[in-house]
Each structure stands twice: as structure tokens, then as C-alpha cells.
Scaffold this motif. Sequence first.
Motif, short mmCIF file in Angstrom:
data_model
loop_
_atom_site.label_atom_id
_atom_site.label_comp_id
_atom_site.label_asym_id
_atom_site.label_seq_id
_atom_site.Cartn_x
_atom_site.Cartn_y
_atom_site.Cartn_z
N GLY A 37 -10.52 -3.41 -10.24
CA GLY A 37 -9.77 -2.20 -9.92
C GLY A 37 -8.53 -2.50 -9.11
N LYS A 38 -8.52 -2.11 -7.83
CA LYS A 38 -7.33 -2.20 -6.99
C LYS A 38 -7.64 -2.88 -5.65
CE LYS A 38 -5.60 2.24 -8.75
NZ LYS A 38 -5.21 3.62 -8.38
N LEU A 39 -6.59 -3.37 -5.05
CA LEU A 39 -6.64 -3.78 -3.65
C LEU A 39 -6.47 -2.53 -2.81
CD1 LEU A 39 -6.41 -5.70 -1.16
CD2 LEU A 39 -3.96 -5.82 -1.67
N LEU A 40 -7.43 -2.29 -1.91
CA LEU A 40 -7.35 -1.12 -1.04
C LEU A 40 -6.89 -1.46 0.36
CD1 LEU A 40 -10.47 1.10 -1.82
CD2 LEU A 40 -8.12 1.38 -2.61
N SER A 305 0.30 -3.75 -1.76
CA SER A 305 0.44 -5.13 -2.19
C SER A 305 -0.21 -6.02 -1.15
CB SER A 305 1.91 -5.49 -2.34
OG SER A 305 2.52 -4.67 -3.32
N PRO A 306 -0.83 -7.14 -1.56
CA PRO A 306 -1.65 -7.91 -0.62
C PRO A 306 -0.88 -8.56 0.52
CG PRO A 306 -1.47 -9.02 -2.73
CD PRO A 306 -0.89 -7.65 -2.91
N ARG A 307 0.30 -9.08 0.28
CA ARG A 307 1.03 -9.79 1.33
C ARG A 307 2.51 -9.47 1.17
NH1 ARG A 307 -3.28 -9.98 2.75
NH2 ARG A 307 -4.63 -11.75 3.24
N PHE A 308 2.99 -8.47 1.88
CA PHE A 308 4.39 -8.08 1.77
C PHE A 308 5.21 -8.98 2.69
CE2 PHE A 308 8.03 -5.49 3.21
CZ PHE A 308 8.65 -5.31 1.99
N SER A 309 6.15 -9.75 2.12
CA SER A 309 6.95 -10.66 2.92
C SER A 309 8.31 -10.83 2.29
CB SER A 309 6.26 -12.03 3.06
OG SER A 309 6.14 -12.62 1.78
#
Length: 337
Positions: A37-40, A305-309
Motif C-alpha cells: 500500500g502506502k508509506l504512512l 515521501s520517505p526521505r525528503f532532502s
Amino acid sequence: LAVTLGGHVAVDAQGTSPCNDEVRTAISSDGVTYTAGKLLRPYASAPDILRMSNGSYAIYFVNFDGGLTQQRVGVLTSTDGATWAFYEVNILGMASQIDGGDPKVVQLSDGRFRMYVLYRGSTGIIKSAVSNAVDGRTFTLESGSRYVHTTQTADPEVVLVSSGYLMYLATTPAGTILPAMSTDGGTTFTAFGTPFDIGGGVPGPYLFPTGTLRVYINAGPGQISSYTMAADYYTATLEGVAFNSGDTAIVANPSVTQMTNGSYMMVYKYQSSAAAAAACQPPQVTLLPTPPPLGTSPTTFAPLSPRFSSANGLSAGVVIMVASTLLAASLLLVAGI
């Protein structure tokens, strides 16, 4: 499963820091086979999901976001299973808000919630707290302990069955599961049998509308398996792999509930690798909205998003701070100060 050092969780069941853990979902039409599914929530671990009596959903977890109180219980709530609101949970009577780990929550007949937690600083003490209202965000610690074991136990998983409240605990030897039952409404649990081994620990039980009790467990890199349990709640039959992440990540702490549309949502812990977890440092500027005071309207957000950089690897917060400092210096020069 957690090991404590100086009162703080140092490693999780896989022997690594939960700093790099993420809460993700998987969806199934039958409760047997799930698709990603999704990253929560990044920087979060040990999730537990339930559908509340009003049809909305709650996911309790251990927060590891450096911008908030690390290792404190948090909750995501949703009315539709798509958009989620975040709150930090407050446990009144707890010496420290990080003393309750591995949360498991059940809804009581009066609409309130009981949260079972591993009492940190102990090897096998399970305590509980009851919510002060039906919002499930402020709890009061109950006196005594719900269960005490002489060896390492963790991740209390509780489900209401015909004979009472059934608890499964991850215990030693590693990968084994200890069953316990309560016939007094979930306040006193007594173990029965000996720890059994079905190939993985940190069980996630769910009682299906058909009466089938399934237990989901981590079954190796990238996989979660499902077992059906016999009427003795002790004898397990392997169904097969319920979920495959398609990589070699650690996927564990599965928890399942049925959605209002009849499908099933699983939430689980995703950890990309032990090496990444060992090197992980939680962000100093949270990537999520600051939680509002309890009792106020929440800020809602879509899955992140898992790691915004930025392109050079600096976090967005650092880039903004540097840019602000340069701008301020430029204004001072222009003003002749």
C-alpha cells in the motif's frame, strides 16, 4: 521487542535501532494475500491498527521523529483510511511518556480504549492504561500489571475471542510466542502452555468475521506469513506468505483490521536494512506537521515521501535555515549596520 539502556530503547526485535523504521500499509480482499500500500509515517515503529466502533480508524505506534518526543506513543486517526491526522498520546500517571512501548489498543464496550504496553526498564512487565474519553488520545495508567513474566517478553498483542481476551507475547527463546488468557475483562492474564515456535516472533493476531483466528508473523527478509489457529489458540497451521515486500527489508510487527468496504488493511514496520538502521539519526526538524494540543482540530496530511532532502543531501530544514541566515546578513549589509 526492545532492549533498554538507561531507560531508553536502544534496539528493536531485530537488534537494530528503530530510528530507521517506517509504518507502511498493505491491502487484501480476503485477509490471506496482501499487496503493498502506502508509506504512512517515517521514523516510526511497532504499529497497531484498529477500526473503532464509529467506523473510523486508529494506528498506534512508537514515534521516533527527532522533531517530537522520541519513543513516545503516537496515534494516526482517519475516517476513510486514506487521509490521516497525527497526535502524540499522553499517558497520565506514567513516570515518563517514553516508559510505555509496543502499544496494543482494544476498544471497550463503553467506547473507551485500553492500551497495553511493555513497561520499559523491565524484561517482562505488561501494563495498561485506559482512555479518559472516546478520542483515544489521553490515557490514565491503571494500577498493577496485566501480566508479569520472568524472562524477556515484549509486543503484547491482544484480541477478544469467545473465551476472553487472548494475549500473544514475543518471548525467549528468540522467535517464540507465549499465549496468555484473561477471563476478567482484560485486566489479569494467565499464561497457558509453553512458548511455541512457528518460525517468527512479534505475532499479529486478528479474529475474522468467519471466526477464523489468523496470526501474522515476520517470516524472513521481506516476508510476512499467516497461520490459522486451532480452537486451543495454541496449535498453528501455516497458510503461506501473506505479504512480500519484493526486497530484503525487515518487515515485522504486522497488525490487521477490516475496512468498512470489506477489504483488510495491514500496517507493518518496514526497515530497509540493519546497516541503515545502525547509522540512522532522526531528523532535527520534523517532516510532519506539529501536532495540535489535545482536544483541538488536527492537521491532516496525505502519506509522505520517505526521505525528503535537497539534491546535495542536506535536509530541507537545514537548507531553509542556511538560506535565512544568508538573507539576514545581506539585509544588514544593505542597511549599513
